[in-house]
Design an enzyme around this catalytic site. Structure first.
Site, short mmCIF file in Angstrom:
data_model
loop_
_atom_site.label_atom_id
_atom_site.label_comp_id
_atom_site.label_asym_id
_atom_site.label_seq_id
_atom_site.Cartn_x
_atom_site.Cartn_y
_atom_site.Cartn_z
N GLU A 57 0.88 -1.17 0.00
CA GLU A 57 0.00 0.00 0.00
C GLU A 57 0.92 1.22 0.00
OE1 GLU A 57 -2.62 0.28 3.42
OE2 GLU A 57 -3.19 2.33 2.91
N ASP A 68 -5.10 10.01 8.94
CA ASP A 68 -3.81 9.57 9.46
C ASP A 68 -3.48 10.24 10.79
OD1 ASP A 68 -2.68 7.69 7.56
OD2 ASP A 68 -2.86 9.34 6.13
#
Lengths: 278, 425
Positions: A57, A68
């Site tokens: 990824e 995030d």
């Protein structure tokens, strides 16, 4: 549900591992392009695959990464400060595509919108990429991307969360190709002491809603957690725990060594899992 | 008041999630359930007369609504001969700006949803102060995210929020300004969405925020429309507002959207000039893109990375703009132009000197806009009457005294902000 028959590189890898001698889940490893540099991130991805990651990824750095946590944002901010461009991601895909693992790009949606959805899909496919993971794009807003992914033979990995209601699990499963990304917990990326207890139920519910493959991410950072998730999911997605050794290392060589040792530990965890039948 | 939340013709009653090709919900799936719940609760509240009654009571007894319109002839002399200028006095609301309209509406919804905790972002601190105020009033836990740079620029508002019982979290990642405060609030919301409401402060973000926040601010335009009709006997020739995220502008525009003869002008922060690259002029210097859950005009580079915005006014310093404004821009119903820092500060000083009203620097952009359109406005006079321009004075300038003092060189040293030395802001 797509009527077009498109091969899925990540699904083929997940199925091969499940049908293989170990009958195991996949280890999916995240790293951002451009950290510590574009060539450095290519070396890190290759090192990660060498140490046992099955699917890559690859993160496109973005100024406003709302899914995030602080650790990944630090790496991504450094990548942007270093001048990493969207085009570099396609170059990086090309340079890691032969490492032995399908490469999915993780991207916030505005970067693809700005590039042009069909143009990005075309160039990603040409670079050898397998598809996209889109943390801030829900299928409801994804008509252009669904069409482009069909046209260029790419996987589209959408997310589900513990808050997703059954009808959304079904629509997300139907829209996804490759696998569905199940967020283990309500939260953002980052290392956590425990993987959310709702994760196992979410995997079961997502399968019941029609998903053939469900991989679990958010918070997985230790071998025993990987083993636990691998016992019920088709893949274990690890990000922050792989970024940390690169952030902490005094130099690139020791960073790559530390990364490989963390990957090896999590890969062993995945391999040690006692699997419940799919 | 009940009608305020539901009135409007074709344009004025437009509902989300899409405004033309703008708006939508570009959010993590984890938030979709909460947005659906909010949308459902909001429409249930609209159908419930007790909700509108309660909001009306709060506005009458707590906010201080209706606030007046004030004709400002000495200021108007600088706009042009034959032009009358009226200000809608949102600056007279409790907490000092229009922000309280939306905050009280959403806080009532929070109570209906049974949530106990509220989070919000703030740039200048106005929305944070309004949110902390509503949370104190309604006994809700309150956490405000504020860019670290803004907490330093707006230290007094940080103290205000803390006095009101809110926790203020300085955000020290990214550019350390409003957009990063929103990122951090979104991260908090994803993690705590079961117990927490994100009280978004403007007409941006994912559906239903742009529509809902606009509806809570409609009262501005509805009051002003009735007040002007009573005062002048006709509708204004133009309505003028500043546009950051765009909530005060949507609030005042809405009542006039379906009156095609009423020109609508939004003035965004031109900063040091659009050509300088240091500005927040999304319509002059941006292109459509997605940020914080909605598609709209956006300051972004050729890769789609968000560009830093700039303005002397923290409240206009944001790289995107509400999707309904993007739609009104594209269909030509409203006109958006930049006003530079210098123009805004000149208008700020002018209103102080001519009318005895210290405006927020945000609102000074609308005043400067009125001056910009002055030459045009003279030509709108007809039937033997003067042209009428309505300016939404969205907030008062108490919070901006330190900035203005530094700008105009009014104090020998840096303004002293220590309580024991007599600071009374």
């Amino acid at each position: 549900m797509s009527t077009t028959q498109v091969r899925s590189a990540s699904a083929e890898r997940l199925d091969a591992l499940a049908a293989g001698p170990d009958a195991r889940a996949a280890l999916i490893g995240y790293l951002p392009v451009g950290f510590p540099s574009v060539p450095g991130s290519v070396r890190a991805v290759r090192a990660m695959v060498e140490a046992g990651v099955d699917v890559v990824e690859l993160g496109m750095p973005y100024t406003d990464p709302v899914m995030d946590g602080p650790l990944i944002q630090r790496a991504v901010d450094a990548a942007l400060a270093g001048g990493t461009r969207v085009r570099d991601t396609l170059v990086a895909v090309e340079q890691v595509a032969d490492a032995g693992a399908p490469v999915l790009v993780m991207t916030y949606w505005n970067l693809v919108l700005r590039y042009g959805v069909d143009a990005y899909a075309r160039d990603l496919a040409a670079a050898g990429g397998a598809g996209l993971i889109t943390p801030d794009l829900i299928p409801d807003e994804a008509a252009d991307w669904m069409a482009a992914a069909d046209a260029h033979g790419l996987d589209r990995v959408f997310l589900v969360a513990p808050s997703s209601r059954p009808e959304r699990l079904a629509s997300t499963a139907a829209a996804s190709r490759g696998f569905v990304y199940a967020a283990s917990t309500m939260g953002v990326t980052g290392e956590r002491a425990t993987v959310g207890e709702r994760a196992q139920q979410l995997v079961a519910d997502t399968r019941a809603a029609g998903a053939s493959r469900v991989c679990v991410g958010l918070g997985v950072s230790r071998p025993e957690q990987a083993a636990q998730v691998a016992s019920y999911a088709d893949g274990v997605i690890v990000g922050s725990a792989f970024v940390r050794p690169l952030l902490d290392a005094p130099d690139e060589t020791s960073g790559l060594d530390a990364l490989q040792s963390v990957v090896a530990g999590l890969a062993a965890g995945v391999r040690s899992a006692a699997r419940s039948p799919r | 008041m009940r009608d305020v939340l539901r009135s409007g013709g074709t344009l004025g009653a437009h509902e989300g999630p899409y405004f033309g090709e703008f708006g939508g919900r570009f959010v993590p799936e984890a938030l979709v359930a909460a947005l659906d719940e909010l949308d459902t609760e909001y429409h249930k509240a609209l159908a419930d007369p007790t909700f509108a009654d309660e909001l009306e009571r709060l506005h009458r007894t707590y906010t201080g609504r209706p606030n007046p319109i004030t004709e400002v002839p000495r200021f108007a002399a600088h706009v042009g001969d034959g032009v009358r200028v009226f200000l809608k006095r949102e600056d007279l609301n409790h907490t000092g700006s229009h922000k309280i309209n939306n905050v009280l509406g959403q806080a009532l919804l929070v109570k209906r949803m049974g949530k106990k905790r509220v989070i919000a972002e703030t740039g200048a601190g106005q929305h944070g102060v309004a949110t902390a105020t509503a949370c104190a009033l309604m006994d809700l836990d309150c956490t405000i995210y504020m860019g670290e740079e803004d907490t330093q620029r707006q230290a007094l508002n940080v103290a205000r929020m803390r006095l009101l019982g809110a926790e203020v979290v300085p955000v020290a990642i990214g550019s350390r300004t409003l957009k990063d405060a929103i990122n951090e609030a979104l991260r908090d919301w994803v993690a705590n969405v079961d117990t927490t409401h994100y009280l978004l402060g403007t007409v941006t973000g994912p559906h239903p925020f742009p529509e809902m926040v606009r509806d809570f601010h409609k009262v501005i335009g509805d009051e002003a429309r009735a007040q002007l009709l009573e005062e002048t006997g006709h509708l204004p020739d133009a309505v003028v507002a500043c546009v950051g995220g765009g909530s005060n502008a949507m609030g005042v525009f809405n009542a006039f959207l379906d009156d095609p003869d009423v020109r609508l002008f939004g003035f965004e922060a031109g900063g040091e000039g659009v050509e300088s690259g240091r500005h927040s002029a999304r319509f002059s210097g941006g292109v459509p893109g997605v940020l914080h859950g909605a598609r709209s005009y956006l300051l972004q580079d050729e890769d789609g990375q968000t560009l830093p915005s700039h303005s002397v006014s923290a409240g206009l310093d944001y790289p995107s703009v509400g999707p309904e404004h993007a739609w009104l821009h594209d269909i030509g119903r409203a006109t958006y132009r930049p006003v530079t820092d210098v123009e805004a500060m000149q208008a700020f000083e002018l209103l102080c000197r001519t009318e005895g009203i210290i405006p927020a620097i945000e609102s000074a952009h609308a005043l400067a806009g009125a001056i910009q359109i002055g030459a045009e406005a003279r030509t709108w006079a007809a039937d033997g009457r003067d042209a009428v321009v309505l300016v939404n004075l969205s907030g008062r300038g108490d919070k901006d005294v330190a900035t203005a003092a530094a700008w105009f060189g009014l104090i020998e040293d840096e303004p002293v902000l220590k309580a024991d030395e007599g600071e009374q802001l």
